[in-house]
Design an enzyme around this catalytic site. Structure first.
Site, PDB file in Angstrom:
ATOM      1  CD  GLU A  59      -2.918   1.260   2.248  1.00 33.24           C
ATOM      2  OE1 GLU A  59      -3.825   2.111   2.145  1.00 33.24           O
ATOM      3  OE2 GLU A  59      -2.908   0.380   3.132  1.00 33.24           O
ATOM      4  CB  CYS A 257      -7.315   2.937   3.899  1.00 31.75           C
ATOM      5  SG  CYS A 257      -7.738   1.966   5.361  1.00 31.75           S
ATOM      6  CG  ASN A 388      -9.016  -2.288   2.483  1.00 26.70           C
ATOM      7  OD1 ASN A 388      -8.237  -3.234   2.473  1.00 26.70           O
ATOM      8  ND2 ASN A 388      -8.965  -1.349   3.396  1.00 26.70           N
ATOM      9  CD  GLU A 389      -9.561  -2.068   7.083  1.00 28.74           C
ATOM     10  OE1 GLU A 389      -8.969  -3.112   7.417  1.00 28.74           O
ATOM     11  OE2 GLU A 389      -9.286  -0.954   7.564  1.00 28.74           O
TER      12      GLU A 389
END
Length: 673
Positions: A59, A257, A388-389
């Site tokens: 990331e 993120c 992603n989450e």
């Protein structure tokens, strides 16, 4: 880096290995105590270990891309930042004090909708007087005797101007230079190279103008010549080498993120990161203002490292590419902005087009884009991640739309879903329940917890349904203080606890198919989040103790997990011991990974069933320290690093005295009739 163990104290009838304390008293103590005995069943493997078992999660956080693995040295090369002169200085021109005798520069913003709409107009008023300076990413790391390649786009509006390109240190000493004569009245690329005469951690790039006139500049760029695989305008070789040395089974990208964005307008859009570099759309990095303790107003994404480069990097390392795409929900810790379901179509189409970009023939629309970038053959992508989450009903609703569209057109594509940001709690429970109902293939789980949590949860997957979704342990790292605390350290205790947890991941290879530590990289002066696997500055880099744990597991993964038990139970923390065993059908070896999380030496014995004996030699690698708070650093990059020793063996039993606070890996060839 390997350091040789300086002693082996004894080899008994059952092939005894000893390392750690070597006093006579400790020898007597060992002799008096019975070893902890483990039974290993070689003949009946439990499950295959997936080639993707240990991989990399990349990331762009902590200046990992621009200013990190992407080797561009010029910050804001195309003047597209929100404040378009960030990174640029005019040391002898101050418009506010009317000191413009030498000249001045202004950013011109065109009305174009093109990605690279801005350029710099320089008016030079005094011969040899005006200087334009770029500060780089916390300075520019310069190596002695290395060639540096300069390029720019320029358009001469009037006059006769030469440009003297110089790298200089803080005193003004010139470390390398070249000259360019931009004479064309239309946009043209100019290139030149020069060799540095000294090493410097924080050099700057000076452009000194000779003559008078007006000139337009854009895409001002400087790269070292020693990039990964010597690719022009490529990646920083030492950082990629650290990744390649992990022998990763997959590369997950681009986050994290940043996939989501603080809002949907600032989400990661892969189509804006491919094609010609000058046509890629600069975007403010979502970590730019995330943490009050580490503001980074100059943190942007140039996307010189874009989706094509990610795929190429995965291919270089022999890793499966695993891209993650926005599912139409911005980061739920920020705005949580949702695209309405009836407007989700373009997001879903992005996923379908990405598969075509990666795998399509060159006669398809997006396959042609890839081919035109220099890769006519498909990348053979097998995995794609949706979100992603994210959590909650909104995620499940959108995931269903992606799954239906992807499976309809590409039924063999493996879709990775997500269980939210935490490994337990209401969000996790809801996501897991709903995704299981949908028959999800792989569910991504994240864990940022204390070392104690990792030690206590080595048995987490022992009870998971063997017929249910597979697990991607997509982000994990033990935190010495708290999640996102600036005071977290990459201590040996965090690494050791992760090693203990990883024995449980490997032991449950029936369920766990992919794992990766996060975050991956951090600039020593540009980080926002700790801890991190690899640290770097402008000239050097090092792996943390956590890095060496990951490397030992990944480079010793084996092909099939074996049953390893004590008194019929898995070794998951009793007596603070953790262990797993695997066979490698390619080499005919058995591989043991053993963690001793106690402050005492522990004597252990491994009894192998299903073999006739062991080869006469094997290999022992140990990672250890009696101080659990020790860290690696630029000053001591291998304070904790693997120690390796060839060992002599016979029989089918191993008696191993484990050093306190240690991870040991043993590889031994087996004799099977």
């Amino acid at each position: 880096m390997k350091r040789i163990l300086n002693h082996i104290l004894g080899i008994g009838a059952g092939a005894a290995l000893f390392y750690g304390c070597n006093t006579a008293a400790s020898d007597d103590k060992r002799a008096e105590s019975d070893p902890v005995t483990f039974q290993v069943n070689y003949g009946e493997p439990i499950a295959p270990i997936q080639p993707t078992m240990y991989g990399i999660f990349f990331e762009d956080i902590n200046f990992a891309a621009d200013g990190g693995i992407y080797a561009e040295m010029v910050k804001n090369r195309s003047f597209e930042f929100d404040l378009p002169m960030i990174g640029w200085l005019q040391p002898n021109s101050d418009r506010f004090s009317m000191n413009e005798k030498s000249g001045f520069a202004s950013v011109i913003k065109t009305d174009s909708d093109e990605p690279n709409a801005n350029f710099l107009r320089v008016e030079v008023k005094a011969d040899n007087g005006y200087v334009l300076r770029n500060e780089g990413f916390k300075g520019m790391g310069v190596k002695k005797d290395l060639q540096y390649n300069f390029s720019m786009m320029a358009r001469n509006q009037s006059g006769d101007i030469k440009m003297h390109i110089q790298l200089a240190d803080s005193t003004g000493k010139v470390l390398g230079k070249t000259t360019i004569d931009p004479d064309a009245s239309e946009w043209k690329e100019y290139t030149s190279s020069f060799t540095a005469t000294s090493e410097e951690m924080k050099a700057v790039l000076n452009i000194q103008f000779e003559g008078k006139g007006v000139i337009d500049l854009d895409m001002i760029s400087l790269f070292p010549s020693d990039t990964w695989k010597n690719r022009p305008k490529g990646m920083r070789a030492d950082l990629v080498q650290l990744l390649d040395d992990l022998d990763p089974g997959f590369l997950r990208f681009p986050g994290g993120c940043i996939v989501e964005g603080r809002n949907l307008a600032r989400r990661y859009q892969w189509k804006k990161t491919v094609g010609s570099i000058e046509d890629r759309t600069t975007l403010v990095n979502r970590w730019n203002t995330e943490f009050a303790h580490r503001p980074a107003p100059d943190y942007y994404q140039s996307f010189g490292l874009g989706f094509f480069e990610y795929f190429q990097l995965a291919e270089d390392m022999g890793a499966e590419p695993l891209p993650i795409l926005s599912c139409g929900i911005a980061c739920q810790f920020n705005t949580g902005e949702l695209v309405p379901m009836d407007e989700l179509g373009p997001y879903v189409q992005d996923a379908l087009d990405l598969i075509e970009f990666a795998n399509g023939d060159s006669n398809t629309a997006w396959g042609k884009v890839r081919a035109d970038m220099g890769h006519p053959q498909p990348f053979n992508m097998k995995y794609i991640g949706v979100g992603n989450e994210q959590w909650g009903p909104q995620y499940i609703e959108r995931y269903k739309a992606f799954e239906a569209a992807i499976k309809s057109k590409y039924p063999d594509m493996i879709i990775v879903s997500g269980s939210g940001p935490f490994p337990d709690g209401e969000m996790f429970d809801y996501g897991m329940k709903e995704l299981k109902k949908l028959g999800a293939e792989i569910i991504d789980e994240h864990y940022y917890r204390s070392p104690e949590w990792f030690l206590e949860n080595a048995d987490r997957y022992d009870s998971y349904d063997r017929n249910g979704p597979k697990v991607f342990a997509g982000e994990y790292a033990a935190q010495t203080v708290a999640i996102a605390s600036p005071d977290n350290k990459n201590s040996w205790m965090t690494a050791l606890s992760e090693a203990a947890f990883m024995t449980g991941l490997e032991r449950n290879a029936e369920v766990v198919h992919l794992t990766s530590y996060a975050p991956l990289m951090a600039h020593s002066e540009g980080w926002q989040w700790t801890p991190d696997l690899i640290w770097f500055n402008n000239l050097s880099s090092y792996g943390t103790p956590n890095y060496y744990v990951q490397k030992l597991f990944s480079t010793n993964r084996g092909t099939h997990v074996l049953s390893l038990t004590e008194n019929g139970k898995p070794v998951t923390g009793e007596k603070k011991l953790y262990a797993t065993a695997a066979k490698d059908e390619n080499t005919g070896e058995v591989i043991f990974k053993i963690v001793n999380a106690s402050s005492d030496e522990q004597n252990t014995q491994f009894k192998l069933n299903g073999i006739d004996g062991l080869a006469s030699k094997g290999r022992l690698t140990v990672l250890k320290s009696d101080k659990t708070d020790v860290v690696n650093s630029f000053e001591s990059p291998v304070a904790i690093a693997p120690e390796e020793q060839e060992i002599a063996l016979k029989g089918n039993e191993l008696t191993v005295n484990l050093a306190p606070y240690s991870l040991s890996v043993i590889r031994v060839k087996t004799v099977v009739q």
